[in-house]
Design a protein around this motif. Structure first.
Motif, PDB file in Angstrom:
ATOM      1  N   MET A   1       0.845  -1.200   0.000  1.00 45.61           N
ATOM      2  CA  MET A   1       0.000   0.000   0.000  1.00 45.61           C
ATOM      3  C   MET A   1       0.877   1.246   0.000  1.00 45.61           C
ATOM      4  O   MET A   1       0.619   2.210  -0.718  1.00 45.61           O
ATOM      5  CB  MET A   1      -0.862  -0.053   1.268  1.00 45.61           C
ATOM      6  N   VAL A   2       1.921   1.226   0.838  1.00 42.65           N
ATOM      7  CA  VAL A   2       2.815   2.389   0.937  1.00 42.65           C
ATOM      8  C   VAL A   2       3.599   2.564  -0.365  1.00 42.65           C
ATOM      9  O   VAL A   2       3.753   3.679  -0.858  1.00 42.65           O
ATOM     10  CB  VAL A   2       3.759   2.230   2.155  1.00 42.65           C
ATOM     11  N   LEU A   3       4.059   1.461  -0.952  1.00 42.69           N
ATOM     12  CA  LEU A   3       4.796   1.561  -2.217  1.00 42.69           C
ATOM     13  C   LEU A   3       3.910   2.080  -3.335  1.00 42.69           C
ATOM     14  O   LEU A   3       4.341   2.821  -4.201  1.00 42.69           O
ATOM     15  CB  LEU A   3       5.353   0.198  -2.634  1.00 42.69           C
ATOM     16  N   LYS A   4       2.644   1.667  -3.308  1.00 42.89           N
ATOM     17  CA  LYS A   4       1.709   2.097  -4.347  1.00 42.89           C
ATOM     18  C   LYS A   4       1.266   3.537  -4.124  1.00 42.89           C
ATOM     19  O   LYS A   4       0.430   4.046  -4.849  1.00 42.89           O
ATOM     20  CB  LYS A   4       0.454   1.199  -4.325  1.00 42.89           C
ATOM     21  N   LYS A   5       1.790   4.157  -3.092  1.00 42.08           N
ATOM     22  CA  LYS A   5       1.383   5.510  -2.689  1.00 42.08           C
ATOM     23  C   LYS A   5      -0.125   5.552  -2.467  1.00 42.08           C
ATOM     24  O   LYS A   5      -0.813   6.490  -2.842  1.00 42.08           O
ATOM     25  CB  LYS A   5       1.816   6.547  -3.724  1.00 42.08           C
ATOM     26  N   MET A   6      -0.619   4.460  -1.874  1.00 41.41           N
ATOM     27  CA  MET A   6      -2.049   4.365  -1.602  1.00 41.41           C
ATOM     28  C   MET A   6      -2.282   4.260  -0.098  1.00 41.41           C
ATOM     29  O   MET A   6      -3.284   3.707   0.338  1.00 41.41           O
ATOM     30  CB  MET A   6      -2.630   3.119  -2.283  1.00 41.41           C
ATOM     31  N   ALA A   7      -1.297   4.753   0.680  1.00 43.93           N
ATOM     32  CA  ALA A   7      -1.392   4.590   2.116  1.00 43.93           C
ATOM     33  C   ALA A   7      -2.720   5.116   2.659  1.00 43.93           C
ATOM     34  O   ALA A   7      -3.377   4.465   3.475  1.00 43.93           O
ATOM     35  CB  ALA A   7      -0.230   5.306   2.787  1.00 43.93           C
ATOM     36  N   LEU A   8      -3.120   6.285   2.179  1.00 40.29           N
ATOM     37  CA  LEU A   8      -4.349   6.865   2.713  1.00 40.29           C
ATOM     38  C   LEU A   8      -5.587   6.122   2.223  1.00 40.29           C
ATOM     39  O   LEU A   8      -6.648   6.195   2.831  1.00 40.29           O
ATOM     40  CB  LEU A   8      -4.430   8.349   2.370  1.00 40.29           C
ATOM     41  N   VAL A   9      -5.421   5.383   1.114  1.00 43.82           N
ATOM     42  CA  VAL A   9      -6.534   4.564   0.635  1.00 43.82           C
ATOM     43  C   VAL A   9      -6.834   3.487   1.674  1.00 43.82           C
ATOM     44  O   VAL A   9      -7.983   3.213   2.017  1.00 43.82           O
ATOM     45  CB  VAL A   9      -6.201   3.911  -0.728  1.00 43.82           C
ATOM     46  N   GLY A  10      -5.768   2.874   2.201  1.00 38.89           N
ATOM     47  CA  GLY A  10      -5.932   1.838   3.221  1.00 38.89           C
ATOM     48  C   GLY A  10      -6.640   2.395   4.442  1.00 38.89           C
ATOM     49  O   GLY A  10      -7.502   1.754   5.043  1.00 38.89           O
ATOM     50  N   ASP A  11      -6.261   3.617   4.809  1.00 38.69           N
ATOM     51  CA  ASP A  11      -6.863   4.258   5.966  1.00 38.69           C
ATOM     52  C   ASP A  11      -8.347   4.526   5.716  1.00 38.69           C
ATOM     53  O   ASP A  11      -9.226   4.142   6.492  1.00 38.69           O
ATOM     54  CB  ASP A  11      -6.128   5.576   6.249  1.00 38.69           C
ATOM     55  N   ALA A  12      -8.608   5.163   4.565  1.00 39.05           N
ATOM     56  CA  ALA A  12      -9.987   5.546   4.247  1.00 39.05           C
ATOM     57  C   ALA A  12     -10.880   4.318   4.065  1.00 39.05           C
ATOM     58  O   ALA A  12     -12.049   4.320   4.450  1.00 39.05           O
ATOM     59  CB  ALA A  12     -10.003   6.405   2.997  1.00 39.05           C
ATOM     60  N   LEU A  13     -10.311   3.270   3.488  1.00 39.37           N
ATOM     61  CA  LEU A  13     -11.077   2.062   3.205  1.00 39.37           C
ATOM     62  C   LEU A  13     -11.712   1.509   4.494  1.00 39.37           C
ATOM     63  O   LEU A  13     -12.834   1.013   4.486  1.00 39.37           O
ATOM     64  CB  LEU A  13     -10.151   1.012   2.579  1.00 39.37           C
ATOM     65  N   SER A  14     -10.958   1.640   5.601  1.00 34.62           N
ATOM     66  CA  SER A  14     -11.451   1.076   6.855  1.00 34.62           C
ATOM     67  C   SER A  14     -12.773   1.715   7.287  1.00 34.62           C
ATOM     68  O   SER A  14     -13.618   1.067   7.896  1.00 34.62           O
ATOM     69  CB  SER A  14     -10.405   1.263   7.946  1.00 34.62           C
ATOM     70  N   HIS A  15     -12.952   2.995   6.943  1.00 38.33           N
ATOM     71  CA  HIS A  15     -14.167   3.693   7.360  1.00 38.33           C
ATOM     72  C   HIS A  15     -15.406   3.171   6.648  1.00 38.33           C
ATOM     73  O   HIS A  15     -16.524   3.331   7.108  1.00 38.33           O
ATOM     74  CB  HIS A  15     -14.040   5.193   7.103  1.00 38.33           C
ATOM     75  N   VAL A  16     -15.164   2.563   5.475  1.00 38.97           N
ATOM     76  CA  VAL A  16     -16.270   2.029   4.691  1.00 38.97           C
ATOM     77  C   VAL A  16     -16.950   0.880   5.448  1.00 38.97           C
ATOM     78  O   VAL A  16     -18.094   0.533   5.185  1.00 38.97           O
ATOM     79  CB  VAL A  16     -15.740   1.557   3.306  1.00 38.97           C
ATOM     80  N   ALA A  17     -16.231   0.306   6.414  1.00 38.07           N
ATOM     81  CA  ALA A  17     -16.789  -0.810   7.184  1.00 38.07           C
ATOM     82  C   ALA A  17     -17.912  -0.369   8.122  1.00 38.07           C
ATOM     83  O   ALA A  17     -18.729  -1.188   8.549  1.00 38.07           O
ATOM     84  CB  ALA A  17     -15.685  -1.468   7.997  1.00 38.07           C
ATOM     85  N   LEU A  18     -17.954   0.931   8.442  1.00 33.56           N
ATOM     86  CA  LEU A  18     -18.913   1.402   9.465  1.00 33.56           C
ATOM     87  C   LEU A  18     -20.376   1.040   9.183  1.00 33.56           C
ATOM     88  O   LEU A  18     -21.051   0.518  10.075  1.00 33.56           O
ATOM     89  CB  LEU A  18     -18.769   2.912   9.662  1.00 33.56           C
ATOM     90  N   PRO A  19     -20.901   1.284   7.967  1.00 34.50           N
ATOM     91  CA  PRO A  19     -22.306   0.909   7.742  1.00 34.50           C
ATOM     92  C   PRO A  19     -22.522  -0.596   7.935  1.00 34.50           C
ATOM     93  O   PRO A  19     -23.580  -1.014   8.405  1.00 34.50           O
ATOM     94  CB  PRO A  19     -22.559   1.309   6.280  1.00 34.50           C
ATOM     95  N   GLY A  20     -21.527  -1.395   7.581  1.00 34.06           N
ATOM     96  CA  GLY A  20     -21.621  -2.846   7.761  1.00 34.06           C
ATOM     97  C   GLY A  20     -21.694  -3.201   9.241  1.00 34.06           C
ATOM     98  O   GLY A  20     -22.504  -4.035   9.675  1.00 34.06           O
ATOM     99  N   LEU A  21     -20.849  -2.541  10.023  1.00 34.40           N
ATOM    100  CA  LEU A  21     -20.872  -2.744  11.486  1.00 34.40           C
ATOM    101  C   LEU A  21     -22.254  -2.347  12.024  1.00 34.40           C
ATOM    102  O   LEU A  21     -22.838  -3.036  12.871  1.00 34.40           O
ATOM    103  CB  LEU A  21     -19.806  -1.885  12.165  1.00 34.40           C
ATOM    104  N   ALA A  22     -22.775  -1.234  11.505  1.00 38.06           N
ATOM    105  CA  ALA A  22     -24.077  -0.729  11.958  1.00 38.06           C
ATOM    106  C   ALA A  22     -25.177  -1.754  11.693  1.00 38.06           C
ATOM    107  O   ALA A  22     -26.001  -2.034  12.585  1.00 38.06           O
ATOM    108  CB  ALA A  22     -24.406   0.571  11.234  1.00 38.06           C
TER     109      ALA A  22
END
Lengths: 236, 257
Positions: free
Chosen positions: B26-47
């Motif tokens: 993720m860091v090499l792909k310069k997508m580090a923040l994608v990994g971070d943001a992706l985690s928030h997508v889980a919230l509606p599922g948790l809900a």
């Protein structure tokens, strides 16, 4: 789009006919045709945006096209792109060359005149421009290709390093009977290191023997003016 | 108590290794923040899990999986950068999640709570992590080659697009497991910081990947142990442990230069 293999023609490795490429509704290549003999070097010349890299991408089947691209049977292509992103990736030369797990790093580096001791453990990102181009050639050669596509061999390379790189390519062509297609802007490189010249500007401006580049009338066809002194103008 | 700590540490090791290993790409792909943001997508599922009384983490899995496929597909069709697509999706998901999750459960969803972990959850976490690491190992070089030059990778017969999709799905799985330890807000840390620390002190890819996984494990395990002894929330302590490792590598890099 038609990629095929040529039949019963041992002399030629590539036959391109009526090749056209359109990207985002813009014609990049228009009706390009040429044939390439086995074991020769073709220089592809043209201004920026002339479609040189797109021609290579079409030859590698990376972009949609119309027309016909026929490679000889059992052709194996090695490709050296113009730009690669290695600055931020901690990958050593050894790891890069061992991509398929069955490469002897030392024997991969020797044809490109690099020493295993000096560069094998270095990170790609800290190599000089010349070293990086050589490592890329070595990488392209790991599959024992019989055709090498080389997009702007001298990108990021200082003038003193250019000649040895082309000398290496020339040597590979002679020793291993590799057919080379290279994109360049340099008239000197065309004259010294290629057998044939394909000048592009969307379509084919000139296709013929490379020595013709010194002919002023050919230069006028390619560049619209005479760019360097050479052979007498036979058409004058 | 000892059993709960053992289970927590088992999950910690699994998530530390897998998040660190996958995060290194993720860091090499310069997508580090994608990994971070992706985690928030889980919230509606948790809900949905909380509202309809099923294990919220299965809801998180489902949402992360679906999001990964949507992000990959939109990226291919629109040619928009991953960051743009994820950025839009994660803010919407965060808003929906916060609206849907009942307030008492919101804190756990946001910051995790590893003290309530069950044996089944531990087994699931270990199996998923092992699978994610093994599958990623198989495509690691392909992904790196695609980052160096997509044309180079394609010319070698690699299906860059499918490899990216598989990778995104594996990241989603690991993120879903990581949420249990540090919650949706902090799980991005496990994907980014161990890899960034490893990058500071690595000259080759194998060392980088191994160090990233090791730093991830050190961060999760120390965080869990400190949390147990100090009786403080695990998530923030995992983050603090990881940051200490990161700062140490910055120091090593600085000294080496």
């Amino acid at each position: 789009m038609c990629t095929g293999t040529m039949e019963n023609n041992d002399d030629y490795v590539l036959n391109v006919s009526n090749l056209s490429v359109k990207l985002q509704n813009q014609t990049i290549l228009d009706n390009v045709s040429f044939k390439l003999k086995r074991g020769t070097a073709l220089a592809v010349l043209g201004p920026n945006g002339a479609g040189k890299t797109i021609l290579f991408r079409a030859l590698l089947n990376l972009v949609p096209y119309t027309g016909k691209i026929e490679w000889a049977e059992k052709v194996k292509i090695g490709y050296v792109p113009q730009n690669i992103a290695v600055d931020d990736i901690p990958i050593s030369v050894k790891e890069f060359l061992s991509y398929k797990n069955r490469v002897n790093v030392e024997s991969s580096l020797s044809p490109v005149r690099l020493s295993n001791k000096n560069v094998a453990d270095k990170t790609l990102g800290i190599l000089s421009g010349g070293q990086l181009r050589r490592v890329l050639i070595a990488w392209a050669l790991t599959d024992n290709p019989n055709v090498l596509l080389f997009d702007e061999p001298t990108t990021g390379v200082d003038h003193d390093t250019e000649e040895p790189i082309f000398a290496t390519l020339s040597e590979l062509k002679e020793k291993n009977k590799i057919t080379i297609l290279l994109i360049t802007h340099d008239v000197h490189i065309v004259r010294e290191y290629s057998d044939y010249l394909l000048a592009l500007d969307g379509g084919v401006k000139f296709f013929g023997e490379s020595k013709e580049i010194m002919n002023p009338s050919i230069q006028r066809i390619i560049y619209g003016e005479t760019v360097c002194a050479g052979a007498p103008d036979e058409n004058r | 108590m000892a059993e709960a700590l053992t289970l927590s540490l088992l999950i910690g090791i699994s998530v530390g290794v897998s998040a660190g290993y996958l995060g290194s790409l993720m860091v090499l792909k310069k997508m580090a923040l994608v990994g971070d943001a992706l985690s928030h997508v889980a919230l509606p599922g948790l809900a949905l899990g909380i509202l309809f009384n099923f294990n919220p983490f299965f809801g998180a899995f489902a949402f992360l999986f679906a999001s990964a496929v949507i992000i990959w597909h939109l990226g291919r069709v629109t040619k928009l950068p991953f960051e743009t697509i994820v950025g839009a999706m994660f803010t919407v998901a965060l808003a929906v999640g916060i609206l849907l999750i009942p307030e008492p459960d919101l804190l756990e969803a946001l910051f995790g709570d590893i003290t309530k972990v069950t044996i089944l959850e531990t087994v699931v976490a270990v199996v998923i992590s092992v699978m994610a690491v093994l599958l990623t190992k198989m495509i690691y070089r392909k992904l790196v080659l695609g980052m160096i030059s997509e044309e180079l990778a394609i010319s070698k017969g690699i299906d860059v697009s499918r490899t990216n999709l598989l990778y995104l799905l594996l990241v989603s799985l690991v993120v879903a497991v990581g949420i249990k330890i540090v919650g949706t807000l902090l799980v991005g840390f496990l994907v980014i910081v161990p890899a960034a620390a490893a990058k500071n002190v690595s000259a080759d890819l194998s060392k980088y990947a191994v160090l990233s996984a090791s730093f991830g494990t050190v961060s999760t395990c120390s965080g869990i142990l400190f949390s147990s002894y100090l009786n403080l929330p695990t998530g923030p302590l995992v983050v603090f442990s990881g940051i200490i490792v990161f700062l140490a590598t910055v120091l090593v890099k600085w000294k080496a230069e």
